[in-house]
Design a protein around this motif. Structure first.
Motif: not given
Length: 593
Positions: A204-208, A291-294, A259-262, A248-254
């Motif tokens: 559940x993270x994204x890397x920049x 960006x898209x989480x997929x 929590x994470x939108x794919x 690297x950023x953890x995207x978990x949120x409320x």
């Protein structure tokens, strides 16, 4: 002697921001009317056309002279063409770096500003840029001169462009010169050059991966703000100690119960991200992106999207338009193609032999259309072709990496450019090298070598077969071992693998089939033509149902979206008029596998 005529008709304009995946506010569009000249004898450089251009024609950029939209509309090949226009630096951009950007120009592009030679770029499909700050006069009107050299060489990546005087088979009128947007961007001496964005849904993270331009130090600070539908998800800040940094950023949120939108075709969720660079707490650069989480992966002979199998229903999409050829005429035209593809029940396109406009990919990202990105082929194999292909392919992968809609890379198609790949160890080694080179840039997406037949090393086995009869297709492919162990040619003439290679459990997809044309069409299709919509639908359904019945086949790609010049096997005409009721095509695609 060829006589050219000026075409009077609708004026097409491309005024949109050309690079929506990396947007800034400080820019000007250089599309529109330019002075233009042919230079068939290649005398322009010798007599200093870049210093004293006197071009008698006008052309509408970014449309090539072969198109009606250019205002010229001459299809004869001219190997050397020149462009000229004037431009001013806006007062509010004074003191900044001026960067001249070309989204694409085919093939060798040379640039002069105010008579000063700036540089050159080889390659007809990738974007490129030049810092022209040293040559511009910020207080006066500036002159931009561009020369483009093209050829009929089969050692340059040319895709579906003909290299003979006339069209033939599935090869069409050539594409010469500037064919995508030209623009100026204005930057501080320190700026954000590029950010590579990699989603990691399992963590559940994204890397920049940040790539900065200029000097960095204690006075620098990078701020990254991530949001979803206007709601802030994360805001981070750090001091860069070098020009290339990773985070690297953890995207978990409320923001949502998940929590994470794919990102997926059904739910093409996109996160917005703003990158800001500060110097002594003064904002010097700001870039808007998304960006898209997929995740794309392969397991047990299936392609997985976000860890679940996806059955791919693709259209072979060549991206040609009647008046503009390879250049999309507008955002609306691109959206129309995407919408009609979805309305017919397809979930993706295989962009065939073309690196598509960045804005097309942007709309695919937004609308959830899957994309196979395929390189324009060379048609000969030698050291020059290897060099040309490799350099441009790397540029393209790096440029297009951040688009979530791209789920597959296709560097080679039907042994084009590697004609003896079935037995030639050098050509086989070249395809392996491109495969591993691609994986070194992008370890996540599948890479196909080589789409159609005679695969070497490949993540997906992509087979082409224009069998007309569903019963024959089913009978032939029902014996998986015969097809995938090279015991029989899968389409009567070609084997699935090159010599020395074997099946290793990869997914199998039929990536070209159909190609049905109507008998009243002035052109050609695959196999026998049909006379009525009923006849078309019967054949289309029989062959599509046969593909779906075979359990180890995990998708298909129908040929093709639209007619293209003499090839008239599209579901839509060149003007995008449907030949068959689109809801009836959708019914066939929606039938249970």
């Amino acid at each position: 002697m060829t006589v050219s005529t000026t075409i009077k008709q609708k004026t097409y304009q491309r005024t949109e921001y050309p690079r929506p995946q990396f947007r800034r506010q400080s820019w000007i569009n250089l599309n529109g009317r330019w002075k233009f000249s042919f230079d068939d004898e290649n005398v322009g450089e010798k007599v200093d056309w870049y210093n004293q251009p006197s071009f008698s024609k006008e052309i509408q950029v970014p449309f090539t002279y072969e198109t009606k939209a250019s205002g010229i509309g001459e299809e004869s090949f001219h190997p050397y063409v020149w462009y000229q226009r004037m431009f001013d630096i806006p007062k509010e951009e004074a003191g900044k770096r001026s960067v001249l950007r070309f989204q694409a120009s085919d093939y060798l592009t040379k640039v002069w500003v105010n008579g000063t030679y700036i540089g050159k770029h080889a390659g007809g499909n990738s974007a490129f840029s030049f810092d022209i700050s040293h040559a511009v006069d910020q207080a006066k009107t500036n002159e931009l001169v561009v020369k483009v050299e093209d050829s009929n060489s089969c050692c340059q990546p040319r895709g579906k462009q003909r290299w003979t005087e006339n069209n033939f088979g599935c090869w069409y009128v050539q594409n010469t010169g500037i064919w995508q947007t030209v623009w100026l961007e204005f930057l501080h001496r320190n700026s954000i050059e590029h950010v590579k964005i990699t989603p990691e849904i399992d963590t559940h993270s994204v890397v920049f991966n940040y790539n900065l331009h200029g000097l960095v130090g204690d006075q620098s600070r990078i701020e990254t703000i991530i949001s979803f539908k206007g709601k802030k998800v994360k805001q981070l800040s750090f001091v860069p100690d070098r020009t290339k940094m990773n985070m690297e950023v953890d995207l978990l949120s409320d923001i949502h119960e998940w929590k994470v939108m794919h990102w997926s075709p059904a739910n093409p969720n996109l996160y917005d991200v703003t990158f800001r660079l500060y110097e002594n707490e003064i904002l010097v650069d700001e870039v808007e992106s998304y960006f898209g989480m997929r995740k794309i992966s392969i397991q047990n002979g299936q392609v997985l999207l976000n860890n679940s199998p996806i059955y791919q229903k693709l259209l072979l999409d060549q991206g040609y338009w009647p008046d503009t050829m390879l250049t999309p005429p507008s955002d609306e035209a691109m959206i129309e193609d995407i919408n009609k593809t979805l309305e017919m029940g397809f979930n993706g396109v295989r962009k065939h032999q073309k690196i598509e406009d960045d804005r097309f990919l942007y709309w695919c990202d937004i609308k959830g259309l899957l994309v196979w990105s395929e390189m324009a082929a060379t048609y000969e194999y030698d050291d020059e072709a290897v060099d040309n292909f490799t350099k441009e392919w790397l540029e393209i992968m790096q440029e297009r990496y951040n688009h979530p809609s791209i789920i597959t890379w296709v560097p080679f198609n039907e042994s084009w450019g590697v004609p003896n790949i079935a037995t030639d160890k050098r050509q086989q080694a070249f395809t392996e090298a491109i495969y591993y080179l691609s994986k070194s840039i992008d370890s996540q997406r599948p890479v196909i070598v080589n789409d159609g037949w005679e695969h070497t090393i490949s993540d997906i086995i992509a087979l082409h077969d224009y069998e007309e009869f569903g019963e024959k297709f089913y009978e032939r492919y029902s014996d998986k071992e015969c097809i995938l162990n090279n015991k029989i040619p899968h389409n009567y003439r070609k084997y699935a693998f090159a010599e020395g290679y074997q099946y290793k459990g990869q997914p199998v997809i039929i990536t070209e089939y159909g190609g049905i044309a109507f008998s009243n069409s002035d052109g050609w299709g695959y196999g026998n033509s049909v006379q009525t919509e009923t006849e078309f639908l019967k054949r289309y359904q029989n062959i599509t149902d046969a593909i779906k019945k075979i359990p180890y086949i995990s998708g298909y790609c129908y040929t093709q979206t639209t007619d293209v010049q003499q090839e008239v096997n599209g579901l839509l005409k060149e003007d995008r008029t449907p030949k068959i009721a689109m809801d009836k095509i959708k019914e066939v695609n929606d039938r249970i596998k």
